[in-house]
Design a protein around this motif. Structure first.
Motif, PDB file in Angstrom:
ATOM      1  N   TYR A  87      46.509  77.269  10.171  1.00 20.57           N
ATOM      2  CA  TYR A  87      45.477  77.078   9.156  1.00 20.57           C
ATOM      3  C   TYR A  87      44.215  77.802   9.599  1.00 20.57           C
ATOM      4  CZ  TYR A  87      48.277  73.451   7.001  1.00 20.57           C
ATOM      5  OH  TYR A  87      49.280  72.788   6.371  1.00 20.57           O
ATOM      6  N   ARG A  88      43.558  78.422   8.643  1.00 19.98           N
ATOM      7  CA  ARG A  88      42.247  79.003   8.922  1.00 19.98           C
ATOM      8  C   ARG A  88      41.205  77.953   8.579  1.00 19.98           C
ATOM      9  NH1 ARG A  88      40.555  82.907   5.881  1.00 19.98           N
ATOM     10  NH2 ARG A  88      41.732  82.063   4.134  1.00 19.98           N
ATOM     11  N   VAL A  89      40.345  77.714   9.517  1.00 26.17           N
ATOM     12  CA  VAL A  89      39.296  76.749   9.277  1.00 26.17           C
ATOM     13  C   VAL A  89      38.003  77.520   9.116  1.00 26.17           C
ATOM     14  CG1 VAL A  89      38.081  74.748  10.185  1.00 26.17           C
ATOM     15  CG2 VAL A  89      40.516  75.048  10.670  1.00 26.17           C
ATOM     16  N   LEU A  90      37.462  77.482   7.911  1.00 26.66           N
ATOM     17  CA  LEU A  90      36.239  78.246   7.666  1.00 26.66           C
ATOM     18  C   LEU A  90      35.021  77.379   7.928  1.00 26.66           C
ATOM     19  CD1 LEU A  90      38.233  80.155   6.291  1.00 26.66           C
ATOM     20  CD2 LEU A  90      36.618  80.394   4.431  1.00 26.66           C
ATOM     21  N   ALA A 114      37.469  71.195   9.844  1.00 24.90           N
ATOM     22  CA  ALA A 114      38.088  71.316   8.527  1.00 24.90           C
ATOM     23  C   ALA A 114      37.714  70.148   7.625  1.00 24.90           C
ATOM     24  CB  ALA A 114      39.599  71.371   8.655  1.00 24.90           C
ATOM     25  N   GLU A 142      39.242  82.567  -2.247  1.00 29.11           N
ATOM     26  CA  GLU A 142      38.826  81.822  -1.069  1.00 29.11           C
ATOM     27  C   GLU A 142      37.427  81.279  -1.297  1.00 29.11           C
ATOM     28  OE1 GLU A 142      39.474  83.055   3.242  1.00 29.11           O
ATOM     29  OE2 GLU A 142      37.333  83.461   2.953  1.00 29.11           O
ATOM     30  N   THR A 176      33.467  73.555   2.119  1.00 26.34           N
ATOM     31  CA  THR A 176      34.532  72.581   2.372  1.00 26.34           C
ATOM     32  C   THR A 176      35.091  72.124   1.027  1.00 26.34           C
ATOM     33  OG1 THR A 176      33.081  70.658   2.258  1.00 26.34           O
ATOM     34  CG2 THR A 176      33.319  71.718   4.415  1.00 26.34           C
ATOM     35  N   SER A 224      43.999  78.603   0.039  1.00 26.60           N
ATOM     36  CA  SER A 224      43.763  79.815   0.826  1.00 26.60           C
ATOM     37  C   SER A 224      43.849  79.609   2.328  1.00 26.60           C
ATOM     38  CB  SER A 224      42.369  80.354   0.504  1.00 26.60           C
ATOM     39  OG  SER A 224      41.393  79.416   0.940  1.00 26.60           O
ATOM     40  N   ARG A 225      43.828  78.358   2.773  1.00 26.49           N
ATOM     41  CA  ARG A 225      43.665  78.129   4.210  1.00 26.49           C
ATOM     42  C   ARG A 225      44.934  78.318   5.034  1.00 26.49           C
ATOM     43  NH1 ARG A 225      38.854  78.447   2.260  1.00 26.49           N
ATOM     44  NH2 ARG A 225      37.316  76.899   2.926  1.00 26.49           N
ATOM     45  N   SER A 226      46.076  78.422   4.379  1.00 28.36           N
ATOM     46  CA  SER A 226      47.302  78.638   5.145  1.00 28.36           C
ATOM     47  C   SER A 226      48.165  79.624   4.392  1.00 28.36           C
ATOM     48  CB  SER A 226      48.058  77.322   5.339  1.00 28.36           C
ATOM     49  OG  SER A 226      48.584  76.868   4.114  1.00 28.36           O
ATOM     50  N   ASP A 236      41.716  78.624  -4.815  1.00 30.56           N
ATOM     51  CA  ASP A 236      40.994  77.419  -4.405  1.00 30.56           C
ATOM     52  C   ASP A 236      40.217  76.920  -5.611  1.00 30.56           C
ATOM     53  OD1 ASP A 236      39.861  78.681  -1.123  1.00 30.56           O
ATOM     54  OD2 ASP A 236      41.829  78.001  -1.831  1.00 30.56           O
TER      55      ASP A 236
END
Lengths: 183, 381, 350
Positions: A24-27, A152, C17, C21, C112-114, C206
Motif C-alpha cells: 500500500y502507498r501511504v500518502l 494511513a 489519486e 486522507t 489508488s493506494r494499492s 478515489d
C-alpha cells in the motif's frame, strides 16, 4: 498465522502457511506534510477550531465536534511540554513484525496549549516512576535525524522527530487540570 | 407498527484456540447447521443471510461473505455483511432483526464468526504495524482510571476472572475450561498491560455463532420455546475528543437507555433476570454494571464483590463464561445476544438461570465507542 | 412498507489519486449532503456507511471515518463492509421500523493506494482461489469470453458501450475519464487481457459519496421532488467463477424481479457494471431494451471508486428524477468477482 498458532496435529489436512503480502502507498496529506515540516523544525502545531476554540494536535483538518473544516489559518503552536493523562506499561507480544522486545511505558499526553491528547508516547526513565499528572518534556532527535511519520489512518502519535519524553521534575499537575483528558 | 421478531434457532461452534479441523466455511456451517436444526429448518427455508465479523485482515480474506455465500446457502438470496469492530456480532443481529421486523423477510439466518488462528490478531488489532499495543494496551489506562475513581479493591478483577471461568465449565461450547482457577492464580499471572494480568484477559479464539430469526408466524409455529425480541439499539460515538469519558462512555449509557425504554425496563436490577455483556478484560464487568445502569457510579465493583453477578445474585452476568472464556472477536457480540435468548427460552442447559424471562445482550467495540444491545423475553412484546 | 425517498445526494469528483486522507475526503461530502437535505445533523435518525479495510490497507479503517459524521452526542450508526448501496439497503430497512424518519448513508474508498489486481484477489476463496492470485481483470476476461461465446455479442458491441459511456461522461464533472472515441478507434488498442482492452475496464478512482433518505411527508417537506424507492432488492450468486455460468447474471435478474423493475416503464438505468461486457450481461438480466437510456453519468467505466460506485448510481438516479424531471429510473450495484452479488433499486418521481 503466527508462531503461536502453528500446529502439527499429526492429522491429515494440516495448516499450510501462506504469507499474503500486499503493498500500500501511504500518502502524507497536505495537512500531514505541513505538520511534519513543523516537527522537523522543532515545532508542534495544532488547529484551533473557530467555533469552540479547542486545539487539536496533530491537526485533523476539521473539528469533529462542531463539524467545521479547519485550515492553515487556524494553525497554532503548542508547547513541547505536557502532562501524562493516562498510561500503561506494555509487555510486548511477539507477533510477526513486532520490533519491541522489552516492557515499556506508553502515555497519552496533554501538551501545554492543546485540548486533545497525543497518544502512545514513549516515556523515558524508570517505568515505576510513570504516573498520571507527571509533567514531561520532549526529547527531540537531532535535526538531521527527524523523519516524517506518515499514517494511513487518523493520526497516531506525532511523528518520529521526538525520541521520547522525559520527566521535567516539576510538581505534578492537579488532577482537575487533566481530568477531562484521560484518553 | 413493526412486525414481531422471534429467535427460533440458536447454534454455535465449540470455540477453541485453533479449530484445525475446519475451514472458515466449515466453521460458519457448524454454527449455522446447529441453528437450523434447532429451528427445524434447512438452508432452503431461509430468506436472507446476514454475516458479521470484525476486520477482514484478521483472517486475510477481503469481504468473506462473498466466499461464504455458498457455505451459508446464500445463492439466490440477499447476503449482507456488517462490520462495526467488536460490537459487530450484536449489530449484525440487530440488522437481521430489522429485516424481519420490516416485514421484508420471514426467516433470516444470521452468522458471526472469527477464525483468528488463520491470521495474527495482535497485528490486526494494531492496525497492521509494529509497536501495536493490542486491545488490552488500549483499554488498560481506562481500567486504571476506573480503579482510581472508584477506589475499588484490586481483587475485584480477579473475582470476575474466576467467576466467568468457573461458569464456563457449565458451557460445553466455551473455549477456556479452566478447572480450579483461584484468585491467587489470577493475582500471580504475568502482568501484560499494567494493571491487566494475563488471566484477567480474554483468550483469542476461533468460533462462530448463529441464529435463525423468524416473523411472528414463524415464532408461533415453533415446536420449541422461542425468545421474542423486545428492543434493539446501536450507538456510536467519537473515539477520542477533549472531554470524552472513555471509562463510562455516553454511547453505552444511551444505548442501554434506548433498549430499556423500548422494553419498558425502569429498574434494570429488578427488571432484568440475566445480563450477557461484553467483558474482554475482567474489570469491564464493574465498569459496565455502572455504564448500563445496574449500579450507581463508583459502586459497580460492589455488585461483583457481593456475588450479585453470579448465579443466585440479583443480576447474574455472563453465566455462559462470557468473553473472558471465549473470544472469537466477530462472534462474541452475537454470543452475548444468543446466550440471552437461550436463557429466556429455558434452553441454556447447565448454565440456565432459573426463571429467566427477561435477558439483555450487549456488545461493544472500537475505542469503547460502538455499542449494540437487545432485550429478549419469553413473551411477545 | 413505509415510503422512503432519496432527498439529497453529494459526491466528490472521482480522481485517480486524492491526496488527502479518506476521512478528509469524506468530511465535506457529508456536510454537503446534509445541507442539501435541509435536515439538521442532530435530527438524522440513523447513520450507516460502507467502506472496506482492505482497500484502505488498515484494519478498522472505517473507525476514522466516524469523525466525519460529528458523532457527538452518540448517534445510532452502523457500518457494512460493502459498497454504499448496501449501506443504503440497511438504512431503508431501518426506516421501516417507524420510530425514525431520516437516515444518512455515506461511503468512501481510496482505490489508488494499492494495486487492485493484487488486492482484489484477496476477495476470493482463501483455500482454492486466492493462492492462484487470479486478478479481477483476468477473471472478468474469462467472463467476457464466456459471454461472447454464449451471446453472439462482439468485441465491437463492448467497444460501443465504452464509447457511449465516455461520451456521456463529458457532461459529468464528477466523472474521471471522458471523451469522444469511436468504437473503431478503441478496437485499435492492444488487448490488456484478451478479450479485454483498456477501454473495456474501469479506471481506478478515489471518491466519497453520501445520500440522505427520508420517509413520507418528511421527504415531501424537505425536497421539491424526492426520488421514491418503489423497490429495492439484493441477491447473490455462488462464489466460484468455476461453478456458475459467467455469461448470465441470475442474481441481477432475480433482484430486478423482486424490486419490480418492469412494473412500469424504465426511462433511465444507472448500472454499476465496471466492465463493458458486464453492462451487456446486466442489461440482458434486467430485460432493458434499446429504449432505455443507460448511464447518462458515464457509469463505472467513467469513474469506479470501489465501495462508492453503487451508491453513486442511486445518487445519479435521484438526480435524473429530481433535476431532469424523469419519472422512473433504476439503479444497480455489484460486488464480488464477475458480478457475484447485485443490488437493484427502482426509483420514481411522485
Amino acid at each position: 498465522m503466527s508462531d503461536q498458532t502453528q500446529t502439527d496435529t499429526g492429522l491429515p489436512g494440516k495448516f499450510m502457511q501462506q504469507m499474503v503480502s500486499l503493498d500500500y502507498r501511504v500518502l502524507a496529506s497536505p495537512l500531514q506534510q505541513r505538520f511534519d515540516a513543523g516537527m522537523r523544525a522543532g515545532r508542534i502545531t495544532g488547529h484551533k477550531c473557530p467555533v469552540c476554540s479547542r486545539v487539536y494536535v496533530p491537526p485533523k483538518g476539521y473539528c469533529p465536534l462542531d463539524t467545521v473544516a479547519t485550515t492553515e489559518e487556524h494553525e497554532v503552536d503548542v508547547g513541547d511540554e505536557g502532562i501524562v493523562t493516562s498510561f500503561t506499561v506494555l509487555t510486548p507480544i511477539q507477533y510477526r513484525g513486532q520490533r519491541e522486545r522489552q516492557p515499556y511505558a506508553l502515555a497519552s499526553l496533554l501538551l501545554d496549549g492543546a485540548s486533545s491528547t497525543v497518544g502512545q508516547q514513549r516515556i523515558a526513565g524508570p517505568i515505576e516512576d510513570v504516573r498520571t499528572g507527571m509533567r514531561v518534556r520532549a526529547a527531540w532527535k537531532p535535526e538531521a535525524e527527524r523523519t516524517a511519520e506518515v499514517s494511513a489512518m487518523a493520526q497516531w502519535g506525532i511523528g518520529k522527530a521526538i525520541e521520547h519524553w522525559e520527566p521535567t521534575g516539576d510538581p505534578d499537575a492537579a488532577r482537575d487540570h487533566y481530568a477531562e483528558h484521560i484518553l | 407498527m413493526a412486525e414481531r421478531c422471534a429467535v427460533v434457532g440458536i447454534g454455535q461452534t465449540k470455540h477453541a484456540k485453533v479449530r484445525e479441523d475446519l475451514s472458515m466455511a466449515g466453521l460458519v456451517r457448524e454454527a449455522a447447521l446447529r441453528a437450523l436444526e434447532d429451528a427445524e429448518m434447512t438452508f432452503a427455508d431461509i430468506d436472507a443471510v446476514v454475516v458479521g465479523k470484525a476486520p477482514d485482515p484478521f483472517e486475510g480474506v477481503m469481504m468473506p461473505e462473498l466466499y461464504l455465500a455458498d457455505a451459508l446457502g446464500g445463492a439466490g438470496k440477499p447476503v449482507m455483511r456488517v462490520h462495526t469492530a467488536g460490537s459487530v456480532g450484536g449489530s449484525t443481529a440487530v440488522l437481521a432483526t430489522h429485516l424481519v421486523q420490516s416485514g421484508q423477510f420471514e426467516r433470516v439466518l444470521t452468522v458471526a464468526f472469527e477464525k483468528q488462528s488463520e491470521g495474527d490478531t495482535t497485528w490486526g488489532l494494531g492496525g497492521g504495524r509494529s509497536g501495536s499495543v493490542g486491545a488490552g494496551g488500549y483499554f488498560a489506562p481506562h481500567i486504571r482510571a476506573y480503579i482510581e475513581r472508584s477506589n475499588a479493591p484490586e481483587h475485584i478483577g480477579w473475582m470476575v476472572a474466576v467467576k466467568d471461568r468457573k461458569n464456563a465449565l457449565k458451557n460445553p461450547y466455551a473455549h477456556l475450561h479452566m478447572e480450579n482457577l483461584t484468585l491467587e492464580m489470577v493475582r500471580d499471572s504475568p502482568m501484560v498491560w499494567e494493571p491487566v494480568r494475563r488471566f484477567e484477559s480474554c483468550p483469542t479464539s476461533d468460533g462462530a455463532a448463529a441464529m435463525v430469526l423468524g416473523s411472528e408466524r414463524v415464532g408461533d409455529a415453533s415446536s420449541t420455546p422461542v425468545a421474542w425480541v423486545h428492543a434493539t439499539a446501536v450507538r456510536s460515538e467519537l473515539g477520542q475528543f477533549p472531554g470524552r469519558d472513555p471509562v463510562s462512555p455516553r454511547g453505552g449509557h444511551d444505548c442501554a437507555a434506548d433498549v430499556y425504554k423500548q422494553a419498558g425496563i425502569s429498574d434494570p436490577i429488578r427488571d432484568v433476570d440475566v445480563l450477557e455483556c461484553y467483558v474482554p478484560f475482567s474489570w469491564y464487568e464493574p465498569m459496565w454494571m455502572e455504564n448500563l445502569g445496574y449500579a450507581v457510579e463508583g459502586t459497580g465493583w460492589k455488585l461483583t464483590e457481593d456475588g450479585e453477578t453470579d448465579f443466585g445474585g440479583s443480576i447474574p452476568t455472563n453465566v455462559s463464561g462470557g468473553v473472558l472464556s471465549s473470544n472469537p472477536i466477530g462472534a462474541s457480540g452475537m454470543l452475548r445476544f444468543l446466550e440471552a435468548a437461550l436463557q429466556v427460552r429455558g434452553m441454556a442447559g447447565e448454565h440456565q438461570v432459573d426463571g429467566a424471562r427477561t435477558a439483555v445482550g450487549h456488545a461493544y467495540g472500537g475505542a469503547a465507542q460502538f455499542f449494540a444491545m437487545w432485550v429478549v423475553r419469553d413473551t411477545k412484546p | 412498507m413505509r415510503d422512503v425517498a432519496v432527498v439529497a445526494f453529494a459526491q466528490s469528483p472521482s480522481r485517480p489519486e486524492v491526496e488527502t486522507t479518506e476521512t478528509q475526503m469524506l468530511f465535506p461530502i457529508i456536510t454537503e449532503a446534509i445541507e442539501q437535505s435541509g435536515i439538521e445533523r442532530r435530527d438524522i435518525g440513523f447513520w450507516v456507511s460502507g467502506s472496506c479495510d482492505y482497500l484502505a490497507g488498515a484494519p478498522f479503517a472505517f473507525v476514522s471515518n466516524l469523525e466525519a459524521t460529528g458523532a457527538w452526542p452518540p448517534i445510532p450508526e452502523s457500518h457494512v463492509e460493502m459498497d454504499g448501496a448496501w449501506a443504503l439497503y440497511e438504512a431503508y430497512t431501518r426506516l421501516q421500523h417507524g420510530d425514525v424518519d431520516t437516515a444518512l448513508v455515506f461511503c468512501s474508498g481510496l482505490s489508488s493506494r494499492s494495486d487492485l489486481r493484487e488486492t482484489l484477489a484477496v476477495q476470493l476463496d482463501p483455500y482454492y482461489l486466492m493462492p492462484l492470485w487470479p486478478d479481477h481483470i483476468s477473471l472478468a476476461a474469462l467472463q467476457a469470453r464466456a459471454f461472447l461465446d454464449h451471446n453472439g455479442a462482439t468485441e465491437r458491441d463492448m467497444a460501443e458501450v465504452a464509447a457511449r459511456s465516455l461520451r456521456s461522461a463529458k457532461d459529468n464533472p464528477n466523472a474521471q475519464v471522458s471523451g469522444d472515441h469511436t468504437a473503431e478507434e478503441l478496437l485499435g488498442a492492444d488487448y490488456l487481457v484478451e478479450p479485454l482492452r483498456p477501454h473495456d475496464c474501469p479506471p481506478v478512482s478515489d471518491a466519497a459519496a453520501a445520500v440522505v433518505l427520508a420517509v413520507g411527508d418528511r421527504a415531501r417537506a424537505v425536497c421539491s421532488r424526492p426520488a421514491w424507492i418503489r423497490g429495492i432488492d439484493t441477491r447473490t450468486d455462488p462464489h466460484s467463477p468455476g461453478v456458475r455460468d459467467l455469461a448470465v447474471s441470475p442474481s441481477t435478474r432475480l433482484a430486478g424481479e423482486k424490486a419490480g423493475v418492469h412494473s412500469g416503464p424504465v426511462e433511465v438505468a444507472e448500472l454499476a457494471a465496471p466492465f463493458t461486457h458486464q453492462e451487456l450481461i446486466v442489461r440482458e438480466a434486467l430485460g432493458l431494451g434499446d429504449d432505455v437510456e443507460i448511464n447518462p453519468s458515464g457509469g463505472a467505466l467513467a469513474a469506479n471508486p470501489i465501495m462508492v460506485s453503487g451508491l453513486i448510481r442511486i445518487g445519479e438516479a435521484f438526480r435524473q428524477i429530481n433535476e431532469r424531471g424523469r419519472n422512473r429510473v433504476i439503479a444497480h450495484a455489484t460486488s464480488g468477482p464477475c458480478l457475484q452479488q447485485n443490488l437493484v433499486c427502482v426509483l420514481e418521481g411522485e
